[in-house]
Design a protein around this motif. Structure first.
Motif, PDB file in Angstrom:
ATOM      1  N   ASP A  16     -19.423 -16.237  27.300  1.00  0.00           N
ATOM      2  CA  ASP A  16     -19.430 -16.871  28.621  1.00  0.00           C
ATOM      3  C   ASP A  16     -18.300 -17.889  28.773  1.00  0.00           C
ATOM      4  O   ASP A  16     -18.335 -18.720  29.667  1.00  0.00           O
ATOM      5  N   ILE A  17     -17.280 -17.801  27.931  1.00  0.00           N
ATOM      6  CA  ILE A  17     -16.172 -18.765  27.977  1.00  0.00           C
ATOM      7  C   ILE A  17     -14.903 -18.064  28.442  1.00  0.00           C
ATOM      8  O   ILE A  17     -14.486 -17.065  27.880  1.00  0.00           O
ATOM      9  N   CYS A  18     -14.306 -18.598  29.503  1.00  0.00           N
ATOM     10  CA  CYS A  18     -13.049 -18.073  30.026  1.00  0.00           C
ATOM     11  C   CYS A  18     -11.969 -19.118  29.742  1.00  0.00           C
ATOM     12  O   CYS A  18     -12.127 -20.288  30.073  1.00  0.00           O
ATOM     13  N   ILE A  19     -10.884 -18.691  29.116  1.00  0.00           N
ATOM     14  CA  ILE A  19      -9.793 -19.595  28.743  1.00  0.00           C
ATOM     15  C   ILE A  19      -8.500 -19.091  29.368  1.00  0.00           C
ATOM     16  O   ILE A  19      -8.192 -17.906  29.272  1.00  0.00           O
ATOM     17  N   GLN A  20      -7.783 -19.997  30.009  1.00  0.00           N
ATOM     18  CA  GLN A  20      -6.507 -19.608  30.592  1.00  0.00           C
ATOM     19  C   GLN A  20      -5.457 -20.658  30.257  1.00  0.00           C
ATOM     20  O   GLN A  20      -5.655 -21.847  30.468  1.00  0.00           O
ATOM     21  N   MET A  21      -4.347 -20.171  29.699  1.00  0.00           N
ATOM     22  CA  MET A  21      -3.206 -21.042  29.399  1.00  0.00           C
ATOM     23  C   MET A  21      -2.224 -20.910  30.557  1.00  0.00           C
ATOM     24  O   MET A  21      -1.608 -19.863  30.727  1.00  0.00           O
ATOM     25  N   LEU A  22      -2.091 -21.950  31.363  1.00  0.00           N
ATOM     26  CA  LEU A  22      -1.131 -21.911  32.458  1.00  0.00           C
ATOM     27  C   LEU A  22       0.265 -22.175  31.904  1.00  0.00           C
ATOM     28  O   LEU A  22       0.430 -23.016  31.010  1.00  0.00           O
ATOM     29  N   PRO A  23       1.265 -21.473  32.409  1.00  0.00           N
ATOM     30  CA  PRO A  23       2.626 -21.665  31.899  1.00  0.00           C
ATOM     31  C   PRO A  23       3.060 -23.129  32.051  1.00  0.00           C
ATOM     32  O   PRO A  23       2.986 -23.696  33.138  1.00  0.00           O
ATOM     33  N   ALA A  24       3.490 -23.730  30.953  1.00  0.00           N
ATOM     34  CA  ALA A  24       3.863 -25.144  30.967  1.00  0.00           C
ATOM     35  C   ALA A  24       5.110 -25.407  30.126  1.00  0.00           C
ATOM     36  O   ALA A  24       5.322 -26.528  29.668  1.00  0.00           O
ATOM     37  N   GLY A  25       5.921 -24.392  29.892  1.00  0.00           N
ATOM     38  CA  GLY A  25       7.105 -24.595  29.061  1.00  0.00           C
ATOM     39  C   GLY A  25       6.687 -25.037  27.672  1.00  0.00           C
ATOM     40  O   GLY A  25       5.848 -24.417  27.037  1.00  0.00           O
ATOM     41  N   ASN A  78       2.913 -18.011  23.562  1.00  0.00           N
ATOM     42  CA  ASN A  78       3.619 -17.193  24.550  1.00  0.00           C
ATOM     43  C   ASN A  78       3.407 -17.662  25.980  1.00  0.00           C
ATOM     44  O   ASN A  78       4.106 -17.224  26.875  1.00  0.00           O
ATOM     45  N   GLY A  79       2.436 -18.562  26.229  1.00  0.00           N
ATOM     46  CA  GLY A  79       2.242 -19.145  27.547  1.00  0.00           C
ATOM     47  C   GLY A  79       2.129 -18.126  28.664  1.00  0.00           C
ATOM     48  O   GLY A  79       2.662 -18.316  29.741  1.00  0.00           O
ATOM     49  N   CYS A  80       1.420 -17.043  28.427  1.00  0.00           N
ATOM     50  CA  CYS A  80       1.410 -15.934  29.380  1.00  0.00           C
ATOM     51  C   CYS A  80       0.611 -16.220  30.641  1.00  0.00           C
ATOM     52  O   CYS A  80       0.828 -15.571  31.647  1.00  0.00           O
ATOM     53  N   GLY A  81      -0.299 -17.168  30.628  1.00  0.00           N
ATOM     54  CA  GLY A  81      -1.063 -17.479  31.819  1.00  0.00           C
ATOM     55  C   GLY A  81      -2.202 -16.509  32.100  1.00  0.00           C
ATOM     56  O   GLY A  81      -2.840 -16.584  33.126  1.00  0.00           O
ATOM     57  N   LYS A  82      -2.474 -15.571  31.211  1.00  0.00           N
ATOM     58  CA  LYS A  82      -3.563 -14.612  31.403  1.00  0.00           C
ATOM     59  C   LYS A  82      -4.874 -15.221  30.931  1.00  0.00           C
ATOM     60  O   LYS A  82      -4.911 -15.951  29.954  1.00  0.00           O
ATOM     61  N   ALA A  83      -5.946 -14.887  31.630  1.00  0.00           N
ATOM     62  CA  ALA A  83      -7.265 -15.378  31.251  1.00  0.00           C
ATOM     63  C   ALA A  83      -7.832 -14.526  30.117  1.00  0.00           C
ATOM     64  O   ALA A  83      -7.642 -13.324  30.088  1.00  0.00           O
TER      65      ALA A  83
END
Length: 101
Positions: free
Chosen positions: A29-38, A19-24
């Motif tokens: 202790d691990i933070c993952i964020q998917m930045l919108p990239a089509g 879904n590429g939502c860009g939410k963290a």
């Protein structure tokens, strides 16, 4: 880290990549964020306890222009930096955003 945590992270990454939502997301202790990239990839992972940050792929040029550039500026303002940048392969949807950094 336990095998169970790895499985949880893998499931979350798979769900977010669709879904590429860009939410963290934060797990322990691990933070993952998917930045919108089509249709490309641009994944930021921070290991907060280890003070270690990495970027996996950079998406398209538009990813850099619309999201990654401001994200990296904010990271720098917060006194943080990337410790590792990984390019999984040289297709446009993975490397072009990084080429513009």
């Amino acid at each position: 880290m336990e095998k169970r945590t790895y499985l949880r992270i893998t499931k979350l990454l798979f769900a977010e990549s669709r879904n590429g939502c860009g939410k963290a997301m934060k797990i322990n202790d691990i933070c993952i964020q998917m930045l919108p990239a089509g249709s490309g990839d641009c994944i930021y992972i921070e290991f907060t306890n280890a003070n270690f940050r990495m970027l996996i792929d950079g998406g398209y040029v538009k990813t850099y222009q619309d999201f990654l550039k401001n994200f990296l500026i904010k990271l720098k303002k917060d006194g943080k930096r990337l410790n590792l940048v990984i390019v999984t392969h040289v297709d446009d949807d993975h490397i072009n955003g990084i080429k513009h950094c």
